[in-house]
Motif scaffolding. Structure first.
Motif, PDB file in Angstrom:
ATOM      1  N   VAL A 160      13.841 -13.446 -10.350  1.00  0.00           N
ATOM      2  CA  VAL A 160      13.444 -13.550  -8.948  1.00  0.00           C
ATOM      3  C   VAL A 160      13.399 -12.136  -8.381  1.00  0.00           C
ATOM      4  O   VAL A 160      14.357 -11.376  -8.524  1.00  0.00           O
ATOM      5  CB  VAL A 160      14.457 -14.387  -8.128  1.00  0.00           C
ATOM      6  CG1 VAL A 160      14.117 -14.342  -6.646  1.00  0.00           C
ATOM      7  CG2 VAL A 160      14.493 -15.818  -8.623  1.00  0.00           C
ATOM      8  N   ILE A 161      12.256 -11.773  -7.788  1.00  0.00           N
ATOM      9  CA  ILE A 161      12.166 -10.459  -7.158  1.00  0.00           C
ATOM     10  C   ILE A 161      11.940 -10.654  -5.670  1.00  0.00           C
ATOM     11  O   ILE A 161      11.032 -11.387  -5.263  1.00  0.00           O
ATOM     12  CB  ILE A 161      11.024  -9.605  -7.761  1.00  0.00           C
ATOM     13  CG1 ILE A 161      11.272  -9.389  -9.251  1.00  0.00           C
ATOM     14  CG2 ILE A 161      10.925  -8.268  -7.035  1.00  0.00           C
ATOM     15  CD1 ILE A 161      10.201  -8.550  -9.928  1.00  0.00           C
ATOM     16  N   ILE A 162      12.787 -10.040  -4.867  1.00  0.00           N
ATOM     17  CA  ILE A 162      12.630 -10.108  -3.419  1.00  0.00           C
ATOM     18  C   ILE A 162      12.021  -8.790  -2.974  1.00  0.00           C
ATOM     19  O   ILE A 162      12.561  -7.720  -3.273  1.00  0.00           O
ATOM     20  CB  ILE A 162      13.996 -10.317  -2.734  1.00  0.00           C
ATOM     21  CG1 ILE A 162      14.648 -11.594  -3.266  1.00  0.00           C
ATOM     22  CG2 ILE A 162      13.830 -10.363  -1.225  1.00  0.00           C
ATOM     23  CD1 ILE A 162      16.143 -11.623  -3.067  1.00  0.00           C
ATOM     24  N   MET A 163      10.891  -8.865  -2.308  1.00  0.00           N
ATOM     25  CA  MET A 163      10.237  -7.637  -1.852  1.00  0.00           C
ATOM     26  C   MET A 163      10.235  -7.609  -0.336  1.00  0.00           C
ATOM     27  O   MET A 163       9.686  -8.509   0.298  1.00  0.00           O
ATOM     28  CB  MET A 163       8.797  -7.597  -2.360  1.00  0.00           C
ATOM     29  CG  MET A 163       8.692  -7.562  -3.869  1.00  0.00           C
ATOM     30  SD  MET A 163       6.966  -7.451  -4.355  1.00  0.00           S
ATOM     31  CE  MET A 163       7.165  -7.178  -6.109  1.00  0.00           C
ATOM     32  N   ASP A 164      10.845  -6.574   0.222  1.00  0.00           N
ATOM     33  CA  ASP A 164      10.913  -6.457   1.673  1.00  0.00           C
ATOM     34  C   ASP A 164       9.841  -5.468   2.127  1.00  0.00           C
ATOM     35  O   ASP A 164       9.960  -4.270   1.867  1.00  0.00           O
ATOM     36  CB  ASP A 164      12.316  -5.988   2.087  1.00  0.00           C
ATOM     37  CG  ASP A 164      12.566  -6.164   3.572  1.00  0.00           C
ATOM     38  OD1 ASP A 164      11.634  -6.573   4.290  1.00  0.00           O
ATOM     39  OD2 ASP A 164      13.696  -5.894   4.021  1.00  0.00           O
ATOM     40  N   GLU A 165       8.804  -5.955   2.759  1.00  0.00           N
ATOM     41  CA  GLU A 165       7.709  -5.120   3.256  1.00  0.00           C
ATOM     42  C   GLU A 165       7.195  -4.162   2.188  1.00  0.00           C
ATOM     43  O   GLU A 165       7.144  -2.948   2.414  1.00  0.00           O
ATOM     44  CB  GLU A 165       8.174  -4.298   4.463  1.00  0.00           C
ATOM     45  CG  GLU A 165       8.533  -5.121   5.669  1.00  0.00           C
ATOM     46  CD  GLU A 165       7.341  -5.403   6.566  1.00  0.00           C
ATOM     47  OE1 GLU A 165       6.237  -4.907   6.270  1.00  0.00           O
ATOM     48  OE2 GLU A 165       7.512  -6.145   7.529  1.00  0.00           O
ATOM     49  N   PRO A 166       6.813  -4.678   1.024  1.00  0.00           N
ATOM     50  CA  PRO A 166       6.445  -3.757  -0.054  1.00  0.00           C
ATOM     51  C   PRO A 166       5.185  -2.958   0.227  1.00  0.00           C
ATOM     52  O   PRO A 166       4.999  -1.879  -0.315  1.00  0.00           O
ATOM     53  CB  PRO A 166       6.247  -4.675  -1.257  1.00  0.00           C
ATOM     54  CG  PRO A 166       5.899  -5.996  -0.667  1.00  0.00           C
ATOM     55  CD  PRO A 166       6.651  -6.077   0.625  1.00  0.00           C
ATOM     56  N   THR A 167       4.313  -3.467   1.071  1.00  0.00           N
ATOM     57  CA  THR A 167       3.027  -2.783   1.246  1.00  0.00           C
ATOM     58  C   THR A 167       2.981  -1.924   2.498  1.00  0.00           C
ATOM     59  O   THR A 167       1.943  -1.354   2.816  1.00  0.00           O
ATOM     60  CB  THR A 167       1.875  -3.805   1.314  1.00  0.00           C
ATOM     61  OG1 THR A 167       2.139  -4.699   2.401  1.00  0.00           O
ATOM     62  CG2 THR A 167       1.749  -4.581   0.039  1.00  0.00           C
ATOM     63  N   ALA A 168       4.123  -1.828   3.206  1.00  0.00           N
ATOM     64  CA  ALA A 168       4.125  -1.095   4.480  1.00  0.00           C
ATOM     65  C   ALA A 168       3.537   0.303   4.313  1.00  0.00           C
ATOM     66  O   ALA A 168       2.881   0.808   5.208  1.00  0.00           O
ATOM     67  CB  ALA A 168       5.535  -1.028   5.043  1.00  0.00           C
ATOM     68  N   ALA A 169       3.779   0.929   3.153  1.00  0.00           N
ATOM     69  CA  ALA A 169       3.321   2.308   2.992  1.00  0.00           C
ATOM     70  C   ALA A 169       2.240   2.437   1.935  1.00  0.00           C
ATOM     71  O   ALA A 169       1.911   3.532   1.508  1.00  0.00           O
ATOM     72  CB  ALA A 169       4.514   3.193   2.634  1.00  0.00           C
ATOM     73  N   LEU A 170       1.694   1.312   1.494  1.00  0.00           N
ATOM     74  CA  LEU A 170       0.713   1.376   0.413  1.00  0.00           C
ATOM     75  C   LEU A 170      -0.715   1.426   0.948  1.00  0.00           C
ATOM     76  O   LEU A 170      -1.010   0.891   2.010  1.00  0.00           O
ATOM     77  CB  LEU A 170       0.854   0.155  -0.504  1.00  0.00           C
ATOM     78  CG  LEU A 170       2.173  -0.030  -1.241  1.00  0.00           C
ATOM     79  CD1 LEU A 170       2.010  -1.055  -2.345  1.00  0.00           C
ATOM     80  CD2 LEU A 170       2.689   1.271  -1.828  1.00  0.00           C
ATOM     81  N   THR A 171      -1.597   2.062   0.174  1.00  0.00           N
ATOM     82  CA  THR A 171      -3.017   2.038   0.527  1.00  0.00           C
ATOM     83  C   THR A 171      -3.590   0.694   0.088  1.00  0.00           C
ATOM     84  O   THR A 171      -2.973  -0.065  -0.654  1.00  0.00           O
ATOM     85  CB  THR A 171      -3.789   3.133  -0.214  1.00  0.00           C
ATOM     86  OG1 THR A 171      -3.744   2.821  -1.604  1.00  0.00           O
ATOM     87  CG2 THR A 171      -3.183   4.492   0.008  1.00  0.00           C
ATOM     88  N   GLN A 172      -4.817   0.453   0.543  1.00  0.00           N
ATOM     89  CA  GLN A 172      -5.501  -0.777   0.174  1.00  0.00           C
ATOM     90  C   GLN A 172      -5.539  -0.924  -1.352  1.00  0.00           C
ATOM     91  O   GLN A 172      -5.258  -1.977  -1.891  1.00  0.00           O
ATOM     92  CB  GLN A 172      -6.925  -0.710   0.739  1.00  0.00           C
ATOM     93  CG  GLN A 172      -7.584  -2.055   0.876  1.00  0.00           C
ATOM     94  CD  GLN A 172      -7.117  -2.772   2.129  1.00  0.00           C
ATOM     95  OE1 GLN A 172      -6.518  -2.171   3.010  1.00  0.00           O
ATOM     96  NE2 GLN A 172      -7.377  -4.064   2.202  1.00  0.00           N
ATOM     97  N   LYS A 173      -5.853   0.196  -2.004  1.00  0.00           N
ATOM     98  CA  LYS A 173      -6.015   0.130  -3.460  1.00  0.00           C
ATOM     99  C   LYS A 173      -4.674  -0.143  -4.142  1.00  0.00           C
ATOM    100  O   LYS A 173      -4.567  -0.993  -5.019  1.00  0.00           O
ATOM    101  CB  LYS A 173      -6.606   1.457  -3.961  1.00  0.00           C
ATOM    102  CG  LYS A 173      -7.214   1.342  -5.335  1.00  0.00           C
ATOM    103  CD  LYS A 173      -7.844   2.655  -5.758  1.00  0.00           C
ATOM    104  CE  LYS A 173      -7.883   2.733  -7.273  1.00  0.00           C
ATOM    105  NZ  LYS A 173      -8.116   4.089  -7.732  1.00  0.00           N
TER     106      LYS A 173
END
Lengths: 497, 311
Positions: A160-173
């Motif tokens: 089980v992986i819990i991701m807290d706001e994983p894309t907050a700093a990611l680009t679209q790609k």
């Protein structure tokens, strides 16, 4: 692995944060956990992974009641929490970071660098990211650092992986790459708990969604059987209406102009204009140079050439102090390290950009300081106990409002916003959009950098797209959509797919 | 919540409570300690460390440190003494000494801001170099025979209304620093620079200028301290002020100022200076050997800093 949490209560210092909260996770599903800031999402997950202990309630994992005492126990059981705040040692390399505390050793505790590098490379390859294991962490972008965090979780073979706001700093790609990884994990039977504020992503990626409000369980829905309106209503307990409030502003003369701004190796040939009352959205991939361009305008980058005009007059911004005097305001992308003195009061934070306004002959006038700060708290609806409230005790949205208050009182002619709603919940986002609209109505020229395309599309009069340090093009509001912005942002090619 | 606030208040006043306790205990043990004369001379002694500690507080509040104060003190007094011996009016020589101190601070500050050296290293360098220049200038020998100017004597040994002049100056300088740090734009910038330099810079604070000024202040205060010493000793020594930076830093720490900058109070430093002075004076009067004194001083600082960390 399936998880069932029910009747969870938790209070901090007599302050209830969770009241009868619950959550269920099935095998191999991607389950979104949503709620406004302070709804208790992270707290609930921290209780699951043993960071906090619950006051009451039950947790079952695969039918067995469990109570992990610390994150290590949870990790051993196969539950990994990737926190929003990156847990990174900047002076060390990628490989050293990933293997910290579980180094592969040869005899006598000598590190087996080769084995570790090979392992890192293997995991990064499955993630589809091209980062050298020997790269120093501080040379990576925030997006790349996030990828390393995800790679770390993959390394321990999590169920089980819990991701807290994983894309907050990611680009679209990078986000697309991440989604690909998440989906392939799901196929392998790994369950994902996906905490995010980004509605579009949740509807694209997740199977089910659970909503918390004020620490309470509100409900769980199949993604295919619900819509954004219902989710938002569950989250805030009422209808929010239009996400991007109407703006009725007469756009005036050119208030700000940049001509041939260059910074060798970072960006080149940047020329654009913004009119009074206009919101110019700035889109682009992370690392395209958007933030650097804005920092240059604000006098915070070395080796920059070019001309800057405020209301037709050329200005020279050698440092932020001069930029400020020349009528430019700058809300940085990272309010925690650059925007605020977190360990100071709201008052000291708002005052620091306005010292001239509240002093005479260098001596501060406490009354005018207090009046100004109180007006700021009232106008921007900053939720706090008063001007002495410490900024690190405010929610993200309220912190961001303090940053806005800092700049509003400087009466800027041009206000640069770099990711103005990052990490802010929906309710506060809408308030911030209203603040931006009010500023535009007062004739402030606004430059808004954002990685959230819906926000750029919803808020901008015009959109400037930056690609690899150059202007990819401009798009007017009525012609703009996700596709044509992304095409410009990726240099006209439909890469990545 | 209310009891929390009360606890904070008590911790805020921790250094003051410790000072009062120390004074009471030593007063009970030693009759010689509890005389007005002794208290006045104690405060007079403490002023020498006090001026330095006030300047040091400003530097530490910006997140820096100034190790060069002892050497700056020696250098400025050496020049002052030689000016006086050369026949220069004492007043002018003293003003020049203060300017030399400010100049020394500016050099340290420039190394920190323009040279981007860590404050510890930058001032370690200036500390070493200033001491060396002092030695070269004096050829390793003291300068004495400074004449019998009234001003020279008054600065360190004079009294007004029965109160030693250094004590009066100490209180005045304290009030000045209190005002500047709490009530002025410059003070706010000092705190902001130490609290979050990046945020302060992006809020339009010229952090380099702010830092530079604090080092200049620190240098000037070291020189002022030197003038009091020069007056009291009637001579300049090349080793004058050796190790004074440590007492000053200890006073600042005792007063609850964070070594990371951004947090601290000048009145805390004031109390810290007095604690160090009471310890020095009291232990001396009670006949404790100086070896033990160092250990006691160290332990008191440890306790103070540990109790400060709880908040």
């Amino acid at each position: 692995m399936n998880i069932k949490m029910s009747g969870i209560n938790k209070a901090f210092g007599g302050n209830p944060v969770l009241r009868d909260a619950g959550f269920e996770l099935s095998d191999g599903e991607i389950h979104a956990l949503m709620g406004e800031n302070g709804a208790g999402k992270s707290t609930l997950m921290k209780i699951l992974t043993g960071v906090y202990t619950k006051d009451a309630g039950e947790i079952y994992v695969d039918g067995q009641e469990v109570c992990y005492k610390n994150p290590q126990e949870a990790e051993k059981a196969g539950i990994v929490f990737i926190h929003q705040e990156l847990n990174v040692l900047f002076d060390m390399t990628v490989e050293e970071n990933m293997f910290l505390g579980k180094e592969i050793t040869k005899k006598f505790g000598v590190c087996d660098k080769q084995a570790m590098r090979a392992e890192v490379k293997k995991i990064l390859d499955t993630l589809g990211v091209n980062i050298s294991p020997a790269a120093s962490m501080d040379t990576l972008s925030i997006g790349q650092q996030q990828m390393i965090e995800i790679a770390k979780a993959l390394m321990v073979d999590a169920k089980v992986i819990i991701m807290d706001e994983p894309t907050a700093a990611l680009t679209q790609k990078e986000t697309e790459v991440l989604f690909g990884v998440v989906r392939s994990l799901k196929e392998k039977g790994v369950s994902i708990v996906y905490i995010s504020h980004r509605m579009e992503e949740i509807f694209e990626l997740c199977d089910r969604i659970t909503i918390l409000r004020d620490g309470q369980y509100i409900g769980t829905r199949e993604i295919s059987k619900t819509d954004m309106t219902e989710v938002v209503k569950m989250m805030i307990g009422r209808e929010i209406g239009e996400r991007y409030p109407e703006r009725d502003v007469k756009i005036g003369d050119i208030a700000f102009e940049v001509k041939d701004l260059n910074c060798p190796g970072v960006f080149s040939d940047i020329s654009f204009q913004v009119r009074a009352g206009e919101v110019l959205g700035v889109a682009g991939l992370m690392g395209a140079g958007r933030t650097e361009i804005m920092q240059s305008i604000f006098g915070n980058m070395p080796n920059v050439t070019g001309q800057i005009f405020v209301e037709g007059k050329e200005v020279h911004n050698k440092n932020p102090e001069q930029a400020m005097k020349n009528g430019i305001g700058f809300i940085t992308e990272d309010r925690k390290t650059e925007g605020l003195m977190l360990e100071e009061s709201i008052m000291k934070n708002i005052a620091i950009t306005n010292l001239g306004r509240i002093s005479s002959n260098g001596v501060l006038n406490k009354k005018s300081e207090m009046d100004m700060v109180k007006a700021g708290i009232e106008e921007l609806h900053i939720k706090c106990t008063g001007p002495d409230h410490y900024c690190n005790k405010l929610s993200g949205g309220n912190q961001q409002k303090v940053v806005f208050a800092k700049w509003i009182f400087t009466d800027p002619k041009v206000l640069i916003l770099d990711e103005p709603t990052r990490g802010v919940d929906i309710g506060a986002k809408k308030e911030i959009y209203s603040i931006i609209n009010n500023l535009a109505a007062q004739g402030v020229a606004i430059i808004m950098v954002s990685s959230e395309l819906p926000e750029v599309l919803g808020m901008s009069d015009r959109i400037m797209v930056i690609t690899e340090g150059k202007i990819g093009g401009f798009i007017d509001r009525q012609d703009a959509n996700q596709e044509n912005v992304m095409i410009l942002a990726t240099g006209g090619q439909n890469d990545g797919k | 919540m209310e009891s929390n606030k009360l606890m904070n208040k008590i911790q805020d006043l921790g250094a003051l409570i410790a000072l009062i306790a120390l004074v009471l205990v030593i007063s009970i043990i030693s009759p010689q300690f509890r005389t007005i004369d002794n208290f006045l001379s104690l405060v007079r002694q403490s002023s020498i460390n006090g001026f330095i500690a006030f300047g040091m507080t400003c530097v530490i509040l910006t997140g820096g440190i100034d190790l060069s104060v002892g050497s700056t003190l020696a250098l400025s007094t050496a020049f002052c003494a030689s000016f006086i011996k050369g026949g220069m009016p004492v007043g002018i020589a003293m003003i020049l000494a203060l300017l030399i101190g400010v100049g020394c601070g500016l050099v340290s500050g420039t190394l920190v801001t323009k040279g981007r050296l860590q404050p510890f290293i930058a001032t370690l360098i200036t500390m070493t170099v200033y001491r060396g220049i002092t030695m070269i200038f004096m050829d390793g020998k003291p300068i004495s025979g400074l004449g019998s100017s009234f001003l020279l004597k008054f600065v360190g040994k004079g009294s007004l209304f029965g109160i030693p002049f250094p004590v009066i100056l100490f209180v005045l300088v304290f009030l000045l620093f209190f005002f500047v740090l709490q009530k002025t734009v410059f003070g706010r910038r000092v705190y902001a620079t130490g609290s979050n330099a990046e945020s302060a810079k992006l809020s339009g604070v010229n952090i380099n200028k702010t830092k530079l000024i604090t080092y200049a202040i620190s240098g000037g205060m070291a020189a002022l301290s030197g003038l009091i010493l020069l007056s009291r000793l009637a001579s300049a020594q090349p080793t004058l002020g050796n190790g004074y930076e440590l007492d000053a830093i200890a006073s600042v720490a005792l007063g609850g100022t964070s070594m990371n900058g951004g947090r601290g109070r000048i009145w805390g430093t004031f109390v810290g200076v007095l604690i160090i002075a009471v310890l020095n004076n009291g232990l001396n009067i009670m006949g404790v050997s100086s070896y033990y004194q160092s250990v006691v001083k160290g332990i008191v600082i440890l306790i103070a800093v540990l109790s400060d960390r709880k908040r």
